[in-house]
Scaffold this active site. Structure first.
Site: not given
Length: 522
Positions: A266, A273, A284, A343, A347
């Site tokens: 990620d 990030k 992740d 980011d 979900r």
């Protein structure tokens, strides 16, 4: 994956050994150690340790929170676990077992003796498994072909004469393999554990269980409407995928899905990030790794219900095809999502996964597991995952399963009418990230996933956010495997998993005939 040379085995009885050649570590609570005579341990300690030395060593232990005393040089040691245990901790003191074992293990074949009550044996066995990380790229270790055996043996106290059986320790072995598999996947960097490599691990487990996985990958995801998984992973070299392992025994009456977030790396996508936030994002995929390890163990040990493991795999990469903030994606549910934070990708993939579980697999009990939010660590810390669910009995059961297994969880509010408005969008059905980051973020993130099932979903939906418990320091813990085995232990054919399951038989009345309805908690 590159694996270390440790072979972990479990035994229900003590075998004779000389600690001079095979080091011995004895672990237990002081009250348990003090209740046993030297006669119980002498097979592991003689001729190097006398009864006087053993008795003096036990008396000298004053755990704060742990303590240890050498019995013979550095090859025989006795260690005491914390005296006190709060109501939100596991009575097995599993986290301390892991810490002690990591501190004392060496380089030769060795024995670990666990002194505990039978109710804590499963959690204690799993705690030892978390101590031995298998993934390694150290050049010195990879050049060694010799295998080191670690044998875990049990002494039960307060058991009324009941002993562990060969079936029990077989359960421990399969659970340990599942935990170590999950931890190895999480520890493996993305240049090795990309989506195709993860699919290979799924296929390997499927082959061992005689199950052929269903795999939907790349452009087929887009064509079939999996806008969440496809949108997150389309910029990566290795294509995103939805993979499913299904176990459907005869006589099953329930259909259960474990849905795992498998973001193999990620970067944050275009919502990139920073340099200190990105290292560690190989982890992740911890939810999907736990689901794979738990599915392996559950099926190996005999599962009586339909069980589906759904893996939502993608790399959240940066590139010309990357999803942009302001893009609108239609997910598998048919609902549209305005992307305001690339980011907040986990979900999105899980939303596709849970809807597939409900719509295509006809599951009425759906649990998703994910390293979903940094806010989980703020809310429940490094040891307790957080749980959000539409079903109060299952919330209670999950907390108890965490205590029984050592994979601790703690509930978050389930209140869609107050929290879901955080995702309001002027142009789509919802945004993918909250407006107010101080308003119960772990709950909100879970509710985003639930919204694609619909808040009127008549079945059981459980969300486990384990962003922080997935690792301890720089190593993965295999978190989630023991939790799932305990929570769903009632569906297992293995007695010790049934014993650690907090779910009893459904209450027998004409209106409640399934696990999705009212549950008797034990």
């Amino acid at each position: 994956m590159t694996m270390s040379n440790i072979q972990l085995t479990y035994s229900h009885q003590l075998t004779k050994c000389d600690p001079q050649w095979n080091p011995v570590l004895i672990i237990g609570q002081i009250r348990h150690l003090s209740s046993l005579s030297f006669e119980v341990f002498k097979n592991k300690l003689e001729p190097r340790v006398s009864e006087e030395v053993f008795t003096t060593a036990v008396a000298s232990l004053h755990p704060t929170p742990t303590d240890s005393c050498p019995l013979h040089l550095n090859v025989a040691t006795i260690a005491g676990l914390p005296t006190k245990c709060s109501r939100h901790n596991t009575p097995s003191r599993g986290h301390f077992i892991t810490k002690i074992v990591k501190s004392f293990t060496g380089t030769t074949d060795e024995y670990i003796v666990l002194v505990c009550e039978k109710g804590d044996a499963f959690a204690s066995a799993c705690a030892v498994a978390r101590s031995f990380s298998l993934y390694s790229r150290k050049s010195a270790q990879s050049s060694s072909s010799s295998q080191r055996r670690v044998t875990v043996e049990f002494i039960l106290v307060n058991n009324g004469g009941e002993a562990l059986t060969e079936v029990d320790v077989t359960c421990f072995s399969h659970a340990a393999k599942g935990i170590q598999l999950a931890a190895s996947i999480v520890d493996t960097p993305c240049n090795e554990m990309h989506t195709d490599a993860f699919l290979a691990e799924i296929s390997k487990v499927g082959e061992e269980l005689h199950i052929k996985p269903t795999i939907i990958q790349g452009e087929e995801l887009n064509a079939r409407g999996f806008g969440g998984i496809y949108g997150v992973g389309k910029a990566a070299l290795h294509q995103p995928a939805l993979a499913v392992l299904s176990y459907t025994p005869s006589g099953a009456t329930e259909s259960i899905a474990w849905v795992g977030k498998g973001i193999v790396y990620d970067t944050g996508g275009l919502s990139l990030k920073g340099k200190t936030a990105m290292p560690g994002m190989k982890r992740d995929c911890g939810g999907a790794a736990a689901v794979l390890g738990a599915f392996y163990a559950a099926v190996k040990l005999g599962f009586r219900e339909n069980l589906h493991a759904v893996f939502c795999l993608a790399e959240n990469a940066v590139g010309p095809l990357a999803t942009r903030p302001d893009d609108v994606h239609q997910l598998y549910s048919g609902r549209t999502v305005e992307i305001n934070n690339t980011d907040a990708e986990g979900r999105l993939v899980l939303a596709d996964g849970v809807v597939y579980a409900q719509r295509d697999l006809n599951c009425n009990i759906i649990l998703d597991m994910a390293t979903l939010t940094g806010a989980q660590g703020i809310a429940t810390g490094k040891y307790h995952a957080c749980i959000v669910t539409n079903h109060e009995d299952w919330e209670t059961a999950a907390v108890r399963a965490g205590i029984n297994s050592g994979d601790l969880v703690h509930p978050m509010p389930y209140c869609p009418e107050l929290h879901f408005p955080e995702f309001a969008s002027a142009i789509a059905d919802m945004k993918n990230s909250v407006a107010d980051r101080s308003n119960a973020q772990p709950s909100c993130a879970g509710l985003f996933i639930a919204s694609h099932l619909g808040f009127d979903f008549p079945g059981v939906w459980i969300h486990v956010d384990m962003a922080y418990p997935v690792h301890c320091g720089e190593r993965a813990t295999g978190y989630g495997v023991a939790l799932l085995l305990s929570l769903f232990g009632r569906a297992s054919q293995t007695g010790i998993l049934q014993a650690v399951s907090p779910l009893g038989a459904p209450i027998d009345d004409e209106n409640n005939h399934s696990m999705t309805k009212k549950i008797r908690l034990i």
